[in-house]
Scaffold this motif. Structure first.
Motif, mmCIF file in Angstrom:
data_model
loop_
_atom_site.group_PDB
_atom_site.id
_atom_site.type_symbol
_atom_site.label_atom_id
_atom_site.label_comp_id
_atom_site.label_asym_id
_atom_site.label_seq_id
_atom_site.Cartn_x
_atom_site.Cartn_y
_atom_site.Cartn_z
ATOM 1 N N ASN A 172 42.697 43.412 9.116
ATOM 2 C CA ASN A 172 41.842 44.085 10.085
ATOM 3 C C ASN A 172 41.023 43.069 10.874
ATOM 4 N N THR A 173 40.822 43.355 12.153
ATOM 5 C CA THR A 173 39.915 42.536 12.955
ATOM 6 C C THR A 173 38.507 43.116 12.937
ATOM 7 N N ARG A 174 38.361 44.358 12.474
ATOM 8 C CA ARG A 174 37.050 44.989 12.334
ATOM 9 C C ARG A 174 36.818 45.336 10.871
ATOM 10 N N THR A 175 35.554 45.314 10.460
ATOM 11 C CA THR A 175 35.236 45.818 9.123
ATOM 12 C C THR A 175 35.431 47.327 9.173
ATOM 13 N N PRO A 176 36.259 47.897 8.294
ATOM 14 C CA PRO A 176 36.684 49.278 8.488
ATOM 15 C C PRO A 176 35.681 50.323 8.035
ATOM 16 N N TRP A 177 35.579 51.378 8.821
ATOM 17 C CA TRP A 177 34.951 52.645 8.461
ATOM 18 C C TRP A 177 33.432 52.634 8.346
ATOM 19 N N TRP A 178 32.775 53.092 9.365
ATOM 20 C CA TRP A 178 31.386 53.551 9.341
ATOM 21 C C TRP A 178 30.402 52.633 8.631
ATOM 22 N N ASP A 179 30.480 51.367 8.917
ATOM 23 C CA ASP A 179 29.445 50.456 8.411
ATOM 24 C C ASP A 179 28.521 50.025 9.540
ATOM 25 N N GLY A 180 28.634 50.695 10.684
ATOM 26 C CA GLY A 180 27.766 50.380 11.811
ATOM 27 C C GLY A 180 28.135 49.095 12.529
ATOM 28 N N SER A 181 29.363 48.582 12.285
ATOM 29 C CA SER A 181 29.757 47.314 12.903
ATOM 30 C C SER A 181 29.776 47.400 14.423
ATOM 31 N N VAL A 182 29.859 48.609 14.977
ATOM 32 C CA VAL A 182 29.857 48.767 16.421
ATOM 33 C C VAL A 182 28.548 48.276 17.032
ATOM 34 N N ILE A 183 27.463 48.269 16.249
ATOM 35 C CA ILE A 183 26.206 47.692 16.747
ATOM 36 C C ILE A 183 25.780 46.470 15.942
ATOM 37 N N TYR A 184 26.240 46.349 14.678
ATOM 38 C CA TYR A 184 25.781 45.247 13.822
ATOM 39 C C TYR A 184 26.718 44.035 13.839
ATOM 40 N N GLY A 185 27.965 44.204 14.277
ATOM 41 C CA GLY A 185 28.910 43.105 14.279
ATOM 42 C C GLY A 185 29.858 43.156 13.084
ATOM 43 N N ASN A 186 30.961 42.410 13.198
ATOM 44 C CA ASN A 186 32.017 42.442 12.191
ATOM 45 C C ASN A 186 32.026 41.226 11.272
ATOM 46 N N ASN A 187 31.159 40.266 11.536
ATOM 47 C CA ASN A 187 31.121 39.065 10.704
ATOM 48 C C ASN A 187 29.720 38.449 10.809
ATOM 49 N N GLU A 188 29.527 37.354 10.081
ATOM 50 C CA GLU A 188 28.207 36.729 10.044
ATOM 51 C C GLU A 188 27.755 36.281 11.435
ATOM 52 N N GLU A 189 28.671 35.681 12.193
ATOM 53 C CA GLU A 189 28.326 35.223 13.536
ATOM 54 C C GLU A 189 27.918 36.384 14.429
ATOM 55 N N GLY A 190 28.686 37.480 14.347
ATOM 56 C CA GLY A 190 28.366 38.648 15.152
ATOM 57 C C GLY A 190 27.043 39.272 14.769
ATOM 58 N N TRP A 227 27.248 37.641 31.198
ATOM 59 C CA TRP A 227 26.978 39.044 31.483
ATOM 60 C C TRP A 227 27.774 39.979 30.569
ATOM 61 N N ILE A 228 28.042 39.514 29.354
ATOM 62 C CA ILE A 228 28.682 40.349 28.343
ATOM 63 C C ILE A 228 27.585 40.994 27.512
ATOM 64 N N PRO A 229 27.657 42.306 27.270
ATOM 65 C CA PRO A 229 26.609 42.963 26.485
ATOM 66 C C PRO A 229 26.468 42.349 25.097
ATOM 67 N N VAL A 230 25.248 42.254 24.627
ATOM 68 C CA VAL A 230 24.980 41.730 23.289
ATOM 69 C C VAL A 230 24.936 42.914 22.333
ATOM 70 N N SER A 231 26.045 43.123 21.632
ATOM 71 C CA SER A 231 26.117 44.198 20.648
ATOM 72 C C SER A 231 27.253 43.894 19.686
ATOM 73 N N GLY A 232 27.466 44.785 18.715
ATOM 74 C CA GLY A 232 28.387 44.488 17.632
ATOM 75 C C GLY A 232 29.825 44.320 18.056
ATOM 76 N N ASP A 233 30.348 45.234 18.851
ATOM 77 C CA ASP A 233 31.745 45.191 19.281
ATOM 78 C C ASP A 233 31.801 45.686 20.712
ATOM 79 N N VAL A 234 32.145 44.816 21.649
ATOM 80 C CA VAL A 234 32.021 45.170 23.067
ATOM 81 C C VAL A 234 33.363 45.159 23.799
ATOM 82 N N ARG A 235 34.462 45.139 23.059
ATOM 83 C CA ARG A 235 35.753 45.214 23.750
ATOM 84 C C ARG A 235 35.905 46.569 24.437
#
Length: 241
Positions: free
Chosen positions: A88-106, A132-140
């Motif tokens: 997986n490229t994302r931490t799976p299922w409802w851990d809030g990674s969409v705003i918190y990020g998928n790894n330590e750097e994020g 000018w990229i939004p600063v958030s967990g996952d912005v693709r």
């Protein structure tokens, strides 16, 4: 594959005219499902593309003649009964990674490192980096509706931080009062044990009219006579708790 699923779907589900759903749905639903997908799962992609072409039975009516996408990359597991799996490229299922990020750097990128809060712009919207990229967990694949939901839940996170801070200070006030009360009307009067000190300490805590009067009648006097039964509202002299 005969008849082709696309043909079946087109024959059975195609809408010939616009059907208004009334108040059932709006654009927030579109934003929400993308917000969810960014927080669920995403497999590592291979370099090989797959192309799906519209069957000739519907090709003339289909605005999208073909659709290309990357295959999901298979990873060897080395296990005899399961020789491949997926990463997986994302931490799976409802851990809030969409705003918190998928790894330590994020995660470090989105944190404000102040009172446990996340970064948010002064206008209540997401901050942007130098590109000018939004600063958030996952912005693709981000767009206005998606970014608004990210900003909303960043603010929700920060509101929780404020509430916990408020609860911390309230708990600190209560605990400090318990300590002060014990020292004033329990410990001090036991140490020196005089009737005068006992009376003085209880006046200090309950007012001149005493605990029984205060419990029965409460704060019946104005601020001028507050020493009789204590203050209706405590004067904290501006301290945060």
């Amino acid at each position: 594959m005969d008849p082709h699923p696309s043909v079946v779907a087109t024959k059975l589900l195609a809408r010939k005219k616009f059907i208004d759903t009334g108040e059932q749905f709006n654009m927030i639903a579109t934003s929400w499902i993308q917000f969810m997908i960014h927080d669920w799962i995403d497999h590592l992609e291979d370099t090989q593309q797959v192309e799906l072409r519209a069957p000739h039975e519907i090709a003339s009516a289909c605005p999208l003649k073909s659709f290309k996408f990357f295959k999901t990359k298979r990873i060897s597991t080395g296990e005899p009964d399961m020789n491949f799996g997926f990463l997986n490229t994302r931490t799976p299922w409802w851990d809030g990674s969409v705003i918190y990020g998928n790894n330590e750097e994020g995660m470090r990128r989105v944190r404000a490192f102040k009172e446990g809060k996340l970064r948010i712009g002064g206008d209540g919207l997401l901050e942007h980096d130098e590109k000018w990229i939004p600063v958030s967990g996952d912005v693709r694949n981000c767009w206005a509706g998606f970014s608004l939901l990210q900003a909303l839940f960043v603010r929700e996170h920060n509101a929780v931080c404020d509430l916990l801070k408020k609860l911390y200070r309230y708990a600190r006030l209560v605990t400090s009062a318990v300590i002060a009360k014990i020292h004033t009307i329990d410990w001090t009067v036991e140490l020196l044990k005089t009737d005068t000190l006992l009376a003085g300490m209880r006046v200090n805590w309950y007012g001149l009219l005493g605990k029984r009067f205060k419990d029965l009648f409460g704060h019946i006097c104005g601020p001028v006579l507050s020493g009789l039964v204590g203050l209706r509202k405590p004067n904290d002299h501006g301290v945060p708790y």
